[in-house]
Write an enzyme that holds these catalytic residues in place. Structure first.
Site, PDB file in Angstrom:
ATOM      1  N   ASN A   1     -43.562 -70.484 -21.060  1.00 34.71           N
ATOM      2  CA  ASN A   1     -42.355 -70.090 -21.802  1.00 34.71           C
ATOM      3  C   ASN A   1     -41.373 -69.431 -20.753  1.00 34.71           C
ATOM      4  O   ASN A   1     -41.555 -68.325 -20.322  1.00 34.71           O
ATOM      5  CB  ASN A   1     -42.730 -69.302 -22.791  1.00 34.71           C
ATOM      6  CG  ASN A   1     -41.838 -68.510 -23.488  1.00 34.71           C
ATOM      7  OD1 ASN A   1     -40.736 -69.123 -23.474  1.00 34.71           O
ATOM      8  ND2 ASN A   1     -42.095 -67.395 -24.348  1.00 34.71           N
ATOM      9  N   TRP A   2     -40.153 -69.878 -20.569  1.00 36.63           N
ATOM     10  CA  TRP A   2     -39.288 -69.668 -19.716  1.00 36.63           C
ATOM     11  C   TRP A   2     -38.634 -68.586 -20.261  1.00 36.63           C
ATOM     12  O   TRP A   2     -37.787 -67.829 -19.613  1.00 36.63           O
ATOM     13  CB  TRP A   2     -38.402 -70.809 -19.152  1.00 36.63           C
ATOM     14  CG  TRP A   2     -39.102 -71.821 -17.992  1.00 36.63           C
ATOM     15  CD1 TRP A   2     -40.395 -71.922 -17.659  1.00 36.63           C
ATOM     16  CD2 TRP A   2     -38.327 -72.466 -17.243  1.00 36.63           C
ATOM     17  NE1 TRP A   2     -40.595 -72.639 -16.955  1.00 36.63           N
ATOM     18  CE2 TRP A   2     -39.542 -73.123 -16.534  1.00 36.63           C
ATOM     19  CE3 TRP A   2     -37.026 -73.130 -17.000  1.00 36.63           C
ATOM     20  CZ2 TRP A   2     -38.938 -74.185 -15.508  1.00 36.63           C
ATOM     21  CZ3 TRP A   2     -36.584 -73.799 -16.112  1.00 36.63           C
ATOM     22  CH2 TRP A   2     -37.628 -74.322 -15.391  1.00 36.63           C
TER      23      TRP A   2
ATOM     24  N   GLY B   1     -46.166 -59.278 -20.866  1.00 36.77           N
ATOM     25  CA  GLY B   1     -44.952 -58.829 -19.788  1.00 36.77           C
ATOM     26  C   GLY B   1     -45.508 -57.564 -19.302  1.00 36.77           C
ATOM     27  O   GLY B   1     -44.533 -56.933 -18.640  1.00 36.77           O
TER      28      GLY B   1
ATOM     29  N   GLU C   1     -51.600 -64.072 -28.749  1.00 34.55           N
ATOM     30  CA  GLU C   1     -50.969 -63.096 -27.765  1.00 34.55           C
ATOM     31  C   GLU C   1     -50.723 -61.793 -28.214  1.00 34.55           C
ATOM     32  O   GLU C   1     -49.851 -61.261 -29.096  1.00 34.55           O
ATOM     33  CB  GLU C   1     -49.471 -63.527 -27.671  1.00 34.55           C
ATOM     34  CG  GLU C   1     -49.297 -64.989 -27.088  1.00 34.55           C
ATOM     35  CD  GLU C   1     -48.024 -65.243 -26.252  1.00 34.55           C
ATOM     36  OE1 GLU C   1     -48.024 -65.690 -25.282  1.00 34.55           O
ATOM     37  OE2 GLU C   1     -46.760 -65.021 -26.747  1.00 34.55           O
TER      38      GLU C   1
ATOM     39  N   GLY D   1     -45.610 -66.646 -19.733  1.00 35.21           N
ATOM     40  CA  GLY D   1     -44.257 -66.260 -19.705  1.00 35.21           C
ATOM     41  C   GLY D   1     -43.814 -66.103 -18.266  1.00 35.21           C
ATOM     42  O   GLY D   1     -43.459 -66.970 -17.505  1.00 35.21           O
ATOM     43  N   GLY D   2     -44.001 -64.805 -17.913  1.00 35.15           N
ATOM     44  CA  GLY D   2     -43.454 -64.443 -16.618  1.00 35.15           C
ATOM     45  C   GLY D   2     -43.942 -65.366 -15.218  1.00 35.15           C
ATOM     46  O   GLY D   2     -43.072 -65.739 -14.339  1.00 35.15           O
TER      47      GLY D   2
HETATM   48  C1  PEP Z   1     -45.232 -64.647 -23.381  1.00 29.81           C
HETATM   49  O1  PEP Z   1     -44.193 -64.125 -23.603  1.00 29.81           O
HETATM   50  O2  PEP Z   1     -45.525 -65.584 -24.168  1.00 29.81           O
HETATM   51  C2  PEP Z   1     -46.238 -64.340 -22.352  1.00 29.81           C
HETATM   52  C3  PEP Z   1     -47.490 -64.506 -22.581  1.00 29.81           C
HETATM   53  O3  PEP Z   1     -45.605 -63.514 -21.246  1.00 29.81           O
HETATM   54  P1  PEP Z   1     -46.388 -63.023 -19.986  1.00 29.81           P
HETATM   55  O4  PEP Z   1     -47.137 -64.145 -19.633  1.00 29.81           O
HETATM   56  O5  PEP Z   1     -44.940 -62.472 -19.251  1.00 29.81           O
HETATM   57  O6  PEP Z   1     -46.971 -62.083 -20.374  1.00 29.81           O
END
Ligand code: PEP
Length: 252
Positions: free
Chosen positions: A11-12, A171, A165, A232-233
């Site tokens: 997920n950008w 994040g 999640e 995400g990141g």
């Molecule tokens: C997300 O926002 O879906 C996520 C999992 O972010 P991160 O991997 O940065 O925690």
């Protein structure tokens, strides 16, 4: 043995300009034939160009949100049909950032999911508890309500993916224990089995999301009912995302 195809989804979020397509090229070149499904969800402005890069569909493409209507007077919005028209096969819906920043309710997420499925997209529906809810012992209750409220009735097992999640893990670099991830994923599977919706609950893929990185991917992918990750990141860095893909391939 499970037939669920493992899925590594990136997920950008609101990141990515034309110049960043080179990173995706690097990922594609490293994984010309991935041993698990790899999904990239760039901003809508890049969908066309990412589709051109991934025309052989070794890497799947997804949107990050949609309106529930097919078209109409909704300035600034994008419909699921438009995303499908731009080459998307998946869509992330009900991400906690949208639930929090835009007040998206379970009912809205359900209507968007129905619209996405009607447009031929696979809906990656996100659920997760706040830290307060976890500390108060309410995690499973919250997740159960989100599943009931957000997952459309009658969806086939191939049309939905559920991403667990925990909001406090997104994040932040913090992750639940493996036992906590297993508890929630097993619970989601049990909730799906209890629904008399006509879909095969055991065919629905369940992703874990929240600070997945190369250093913790392998252990997370070993947890029961974890069929992959929503990242995400780390998905913005082709080396890190590639390492997560490799860990999932090894687990598949
Ligand atoms: C997300 O926002 O879906 C996520 C999992 O972010 P991160 O991997 O940065 O925690």
């Amino acid at each position: 043995m499970s037939q669920r195809r493992k899925l590594a989804a990136g997920n950008w979020k609101m990141n990515g300009l034309s110049a960043d397509l080179a990173k995706l090229r690097q990922l594609i070149d490293t994984y010309p034939n991935p041993g698990c499904e790899v999904l990239v969800c760039p901003p809508a402005t890049l969908l066309d160009r990412v589709r051109a890069l991934t025309a052989d569909k070794t890497i799947a493409l997804g949107g990050q949100d949609c309106h529930f209507a097919v078209n109409g007077a909704h300035t600034g919005d994008i419909s699921a049909r438009m995303l499908a028209d731009a080459g998307a096969e998946y869509i992330i819906l009900g991400h906690s950032e949208r639930r929090t920043a835009y007040g998206e309710t379970d009912a809205l997420v359900k209507s968007k999911s129905s619209a996405a499925i009607a447009a031929g997209l696979v809906a990656v529906i996100c659920v997760g508890e706040t830290l307060e809810q976890r500390k108060g012992g309410g995690t499973l209750e919250v997740i159960g309500e989100q599943i009931i409220g957000s997952v459309p009735e009658g969806a086939s097992e191939d049309a939905i993916v559920i991403a667990y999640e925990p909001i406090w893990a997104i994040g932040t670099g913090r992750t639940p224990t493996l036992a906590q991830i297993a508890e929630v994923h097993d619970f989601i599977r049990a909730q799906l089995r209890m629904r008399d919706d006509g879909f095969a609950a055991d065919g629905v893929r369940l992703l874990y999301g929240g600070s997945v990185k190369p250093s913790n991917a392998e252990e997370i992918f070993g947890v029961s009912n974890v069929d992959g990750a929503l990242v995400g990141g780390a998905s913005l860095d082709p080396t890190d995302f590639g390492a997560i893909v490799s860990a999932l391939e090894a687990a598949a």
